[in-house]
Design a protein around this motif. Structure first.
Motif, PDB file in Angstrom:
ATOM      1  N   THR A 109      -7.426  22.468  79.060  1.00 55.35           N
ATOM      2  CA  THR A 109      -7.467  20.863  79.770  1.00 55.35           C
ATOM      3  C   THR A 109      -6.537  20.701  81.067  1.00 55.35           C
ATOM      4  O   THR A 109      -6.489  20.597  81.916  1.00 55.35           O
ATOM      5  CB  THR A 109      -6.937  20.158  79.205  1.00 55.35           C
ATOM      6  OG1 THR A 109      -5.208  20.215  78.894  1.00 55.35           O
ATOM      7  CG2 THR A 109      -7.658  19.821  77.609  1.00 55.35           C
ATOM      8  N   LYS A 110      -6.310  22.287  81.915  1.00 57.11           N
ATOM      9  CA  LYS A 110      -6.168  22.504  82.873  1.00 57.11           C
ATOM     10  C   LYS A 110      -4.794  21.474  83.358  1.00 57.11           C
ATOM     11  O   LYS A 110      -4.595  20.742  84.435  1.00 57.11           O
ATOM     12  CB  LYS A 110      -6.677  22.679  83.968  1.00 57.11           C
ATOM     13  CG  LYS A 110      -7.689  23.951  83.897  1.00 57.11           C
ATOM     14  CD  LYS A 110      -9.038  24.005  84.984  1.00 57.11           C
ATOM     15  CE  LYS A 110      -9.679  25.046  84.613  1.00 57.11           C
ATOM     16  NZ  LYS A 110     -10.611  25.118  85.779  1.00 57.11           N
ATOM     17  N   TYR A 147       5.784  25.291  63.237  1.00 57.81           N
ATOM     18  CA  TYR A 147       5.198  25.246  64.214  1.00 57.81           C
ATOM     19  C   TYR A 147       5.333  26.328  65.499  1.00 57.81           C
ATOM     20  O   TYR A 147       4.793  26.099  66.936  1.00 57.81           O
ATOM     21  CB  TYR A 147       7.813  25.331  65.041  1.00 57.81           C
ATOM     22  CG  TYR A 147       8.144  23.926  63.121  1.00 57.81           C
ATOM     23  CD1 TYR A 147       7.484  22.698  63.724  1.00 57.81           C
ATOM     24  CD2 TYR A 147       9.597  24.096  63.192  1.00 57.81           C
ATOM     25  CE1 TYR A 147       7.476  21.603  63.020  1.00 57.81           C
ATOM     26  CE2 TYR A 147       9.672  22.766  62.557  1.00 57.81           C
ATOM     27  CZ  TYR A 147       9.137  21.696  62.398  1.00 57.81           C
ATOM     28  OH  TYR A 147       9.876  20.537  62.036  1.00 57.81           O
ATOM     29  N   ILE A 148       5.169  27.573  64.559  1.00 52.23           N
ATOM     30  CA  ILE A 148       4.160  28.354  65.477  1.00 52.23           C
ATOM     31  C   ILE A 148       3.313  28.344  66.135  1.00 52.23           C
ATOM     32  O   ILE A 148       2.760  28.028  66.926  1.00 52.23           O
ATOM     33  CB  ILE A 148       5.204  29.842  65.078  1.00 52.23           C
ATOM     34  CG1 ILE A 148       6.205  30.450  64.977  1.00 52.23           C
ATOM     35  CG2 ILE A 148       4.011  31.056  65.650  1.00 52.23           C
ATOM     36  CD1 ILE A 148       6.522  31.494  64.617  1.00 52.23           C
ATOM     37  N   PHE A 152      -1.105  14.328  71.080  1.00 52.66           N
ATOM     38  CA  PHE A 152      -1.626  15.109  70.179  1.00 52.66           C
ATOM     39  C   PHE A 152       0.175  15.482  70.225  1.00 52.66           C
ATOM     40  O   PHE A 152      -0.275  15.913  69.120  1.00 52.66           O
ATOM     41  CB  PHE A 152      -1.822  15.895  71.679  1.00 52.66           C
ATOM     42  CG  PHE A 152      -2.163  16.974  70.362  1.00 52.66           C
ATOM     43  CD1 PHE A 152      -2.775  17.775  69.506  1.00 52.66           C
ATOM     44  CD2 PHE A 152      -1.580  19.104  70.916  1.00 52.66           C
ATOM     45  CE1 PHE A 152      -3.666  18.211  68.874  1.00 52.66           C
ATOM     46  CE2 PHE A 152      -1.390  19.678  70.104  1.00 52.66           C
ATOM     47  CZ  PHE A 152      -2.398  20.296  69.159  1.00 52.66           C
ATOM     48  N   ILE A 153       1.090  16.257  70.894  1.00 53.63           N
ATOM     49  CA  ILE A 153       2.108  16.689  70.228  1.00 53.63           C
ATOM     50  C   ILE A 153       2.545  15.724  68.989  1.00 53.63           C
ATOM     51  O   ILE A 153       3.221  15.918  68.329  1.00 53.63           O
ATOM     52  CB  ILE A 153       3.739  17.095  71.294  1.00 53.63           C
ATOM     53  CG1 ILE A 153       2.989  18.155  72.078  1.00 53.63           C
ATOM     54  CG2 ILE A 153       4.782  17.227  70.843  1.00 53.63           C
ATOM     55  CD1 ILE A 153       3.277  18.451  73.520  1.00 53.63           C
ATOM     56  N   SER A 154       2.834  14.510  70.072  1.00 52.33           N
ATOM     57  CA  SER A 154       3.686  13.268  68.393  1.00 52.33           C
ATOM     58  C   SER A 154       2.810  13.448  67.085  1.00 52.33           C
ATOM     59  O   SER A 154       3.487  13.550  66.160  1.00 52.33           O
ATOM     60  CB  SER A 154       2.909  11.964  69.130  1.00 52.33           C
ATOM     61  OG  SER A 154       3.899  11.830  70.153  1.00 52.33           O
ATOM     62  N   PHE A 155       1.702  14.127  67.319  1.00 46.67           N
ATOM     63  CA  PHE A 155       0.922  13.652  66.097  1.00 46.67           C
ATOM     64  C   PHE A 155       1.025  15.470  64.977  1.00 46.67           C
ATOM     65  O   PHE A 155       0.955  15.244  63.867  1.00 46.67           O
ATOM     66  CB  PHE A 155      -0.452  13.724  66.005  1.00 46.67           C
ATOM     67  CG  PHE A 155      -1.499  12.217  65.874  1.00 46.67           C
ATOM     68  CD1 PHE A 155      -0.753  11.306  64.832  1.00 46.67           C
ATOM     69  CD2 PHE A 155      -1.881  11.790  67.481  1.00 46.67           C
ATOM     70  CE1 PHE A 155      -1.559  10.445  64.891  1.00 46.67           C
ATOM     71  CE2 PHE A 155      -1.648  10.414  67.582  1.00 46.67           C
ATOM     72  CZ  PHE A 155      -2.003   9.560  65.914  1.00 46.67           C
ATOM     73  N   ALA A 207      -0.948  25.883  69.326  1.00 47.16           N
ATOM     74  CA  ALA A 207      -2.236  25.248  69.610  1.00 47.16           C
ATOM     75  C   ALA A 207      -1.441  24.343  71.242  1.00 47.16           C
ATOM     76  O   ALA A 207      -2.884  24.054  72.104  1.00 47.16           O
ATOM     77  CB  ALA A 207      -1.898  23.881  68.732  1.00 47.16           C
ATOM     78  N   ILE A 208      -0.558  23.694  71.295  1.00 46.87           N
ATOM     79  CA  ILE A 208       0.048  23.037  72.956  1.00 46.87           C
ATOM     80  C   ILE A 208      -0.774  23.987  73.710  1.00 46.87           C
ATOM     81  O   ILE A 208      -1.074  24.089  74.637  1.00 46.87           O
ATOM     82  CB  ILE A 208       1.236  22.947  72.216  1.00 46.87           C
ATOM     83  CG1 ILE A 208       1.447  21.823  71.324  1.00 46.87           C
ATOM     84  CG2 ILE A 208       1.733  22.379  73.726  1.00 46.87           C
ATOM     85  CD1 ILE A 208       2.782  21.444  70.819  1.00 46.87           C
TER      86      ILE A 208
END
Length: 446
Positions: free
Chosen positions: A436-437, A422-423, A390-393, A428-429
């Motif tokens: 998702t815990k 980026y903020i 997810f972070i990669s995309f 989102a992360i």
């Protein structure tokens, strides 16, 4: 279990070696930009920046193959499984050279003009960009092999040799830049050629690692060819390197899109300022790449040993180092951005004003970018592959729509697009992590 003293010693041993390795991937561009800006023109700096998607794509291939294989080799060495380590090393080297040769033939020999037209539609900049790109593509096997061997020799326990190879590589590149451009009269082609020659010398130095019998844990072992086993090994290598490669290919798309948007919105002055900012990113990348490769190598070894305490010690040192490095770099840029602008050949008031404004904004923008990138490696080490993907995309692709929207509705805020994006990504992360815990608890992948 690893002691804190052992982790401290190993961390900085790997870190400084990999920071120097990062010089091989990014300082060549920075040096080219400075020398070209002063010996040729500001348009030459812009042409190099327009060529950066190609360099980033080549680096993506390295990450996909060698970064993934490097982690697998580190896992195997941590488990003292030499046969697996050799198998991953052999397949990575073979894949690297194969894709490098194909790219050189297609982009450098068959379609150099077509490739250049994809990245540059400005008639004044096209000839410079085309000449620079063609040599870059023809020499790309040397780029991939240099970076790949650096990763493997470092993992195999010789980071000092990697440091030596990279230092000589870049010093030679710097000297040859001046010789090829100023004395041979090769123009912008000379700056590309100097980088390739530097890498070839670096490769020769790295190959000396195998002269010592004690350093032959990693050797080429082709043996009997089995298609099924070869396919399985290549798939593991690519799967392991996929998050980093996806982030890199996303960055390639971002560079291409950003160059197009900035050039159409702010013209040649804007693309010059953006080129200088992208060179500033290379400075951040020295620290970021060194930190991430240290995490990949030393962290993966701790995972192989199933040493949770050792892995956490590595993570603490990584975040502490990247924080200090970013703060110092940001302060230097804010104090006097005009020095950086002049360094790259800003030769009029318009370029100087635009570049100084852009540099200050980008110096802040790159801070969340670096944290997000390091966090991606952390998720990967803890086997949270979906979060890493997810972070990669998101890392680069989020910037593209923000950049487009700002250019369309608030072009005066164009330089703030990266910081805004980026903020948004960081938020989102955080939300996804909480919903998702996700737990940072060591799970070893066999």
């Amino acid at each position: 279990m690893s002691s804190n003293n052992d982790i401290h010693s190993q961390f900085y041993k790997y870190l400084w070696a990999y920071i120097l390795v990062a010089l091989s991937g990014c300082l060549g561009n920075v040096v080219d930009g400075i020398i070209v800006g002063n010996l040729i023109s500001g348009d030459g700096v812009s042409a190099i920046n327009l060529s950066k998607p190609i360099n980033q794509f080549i680096f993506t291939l390295h990450l996909l193959i060698n970064a993934g294989a490097g982690m697998l080799v580190a896992y195997a060495l941590g488990q003292k499984n030499i046969s697996d380590a050799r198998r991953f090393f052999t397949h990575a080297l073979t894949l690297s050279m194969s894709v490098g040769i194909v790219l050189a033939l297609v982009g450098g020999v068959l379609f150099p003009d077509g490739t250049a037209h994809l990245l540059c539609n400005n008639e004044q900049l096209f000839p410079l960009a085309r000449d620079y790109m063609q040599v870059l593509l023809l020499g790309n096997p040397a780029f991939i092999l240099m970076w790949g061997l650096s990763t493997m020799v470092g993992v195999d326990g010789s980071p000092k040799l990697v440091s030596l190879a990279v230092v000589i590589d870049n010093v030679l590149n710097l000297c040859l830049d001046i010789v090829f451009i100023q004395f041979f009269g090769w123009g912008i082609t000379g700056s590309s050629a100097a980088t390739v020659v530097g890498h070839l010398v670096g490769i020769a130095i790295l190959l000396s690692h195998w002269k010592n019998p004690e350093n032959r844990r990693l050797t080429l072992t082709y043996g009997s060819f089995q298609l099924g086993k070869t396919w399985q090994t290549c798939r593991r290598i690519v799967s392991q390197g996929a998050p980093l490669a996806i982030a890199s290919i996303s960055l390639t798309l971002l560079l291409l899109s950003a160059n197009t948007i900035v050039l159409s919105t702010l013209g040649r002055t804007g693309i010059f300022a953006f080129a200088v900012c992208m060179n500033l990113l290379q400075v951040y990348n020295l620290f970021l790449s060194g930190t991430c490769q240290t995490l990949q190598s030393l962290g993966a070894i701790q995972v192989g040993k199933k040493d949770e305490e050792g892995l956490r010690a590595v993570l603490r040192k990584a975040f502490r180092f990247i924080t200090v490095a970013m703060v110092i770099t940001c302060v230097i840029v804010w104090v006097d951005p005009a020095i950086i602008a002049r360094l790259f050949g800003a030769d009029d008031a318009g370029k100087m004003t635009e570049t100084c404004q852009a540099l200050r904004v980008f110096a802040l923008s790159f801070i969340p970018f670096c944290y997000i990138y390091v966090l991606m490696i952390v998720y990967k080490l803890y086997s949270h592959h979906q979060m890493a993907l997810f972070i990669s995309f998101a890392l680069s692709l989020t910037v593209i729509p923000v950049l487009w929207l700002v250019s369309r509705y608030a072009p005066q805020m164009l330089w703030h697009s990266y910081l805004i994006a980026y903020i948004i990504e960081a938020l989102a992360i955080y939300v996804l992590h909480r919903t998702t815990k996700v737990k940072f608890k060591l799970v070893h992948d066999s």
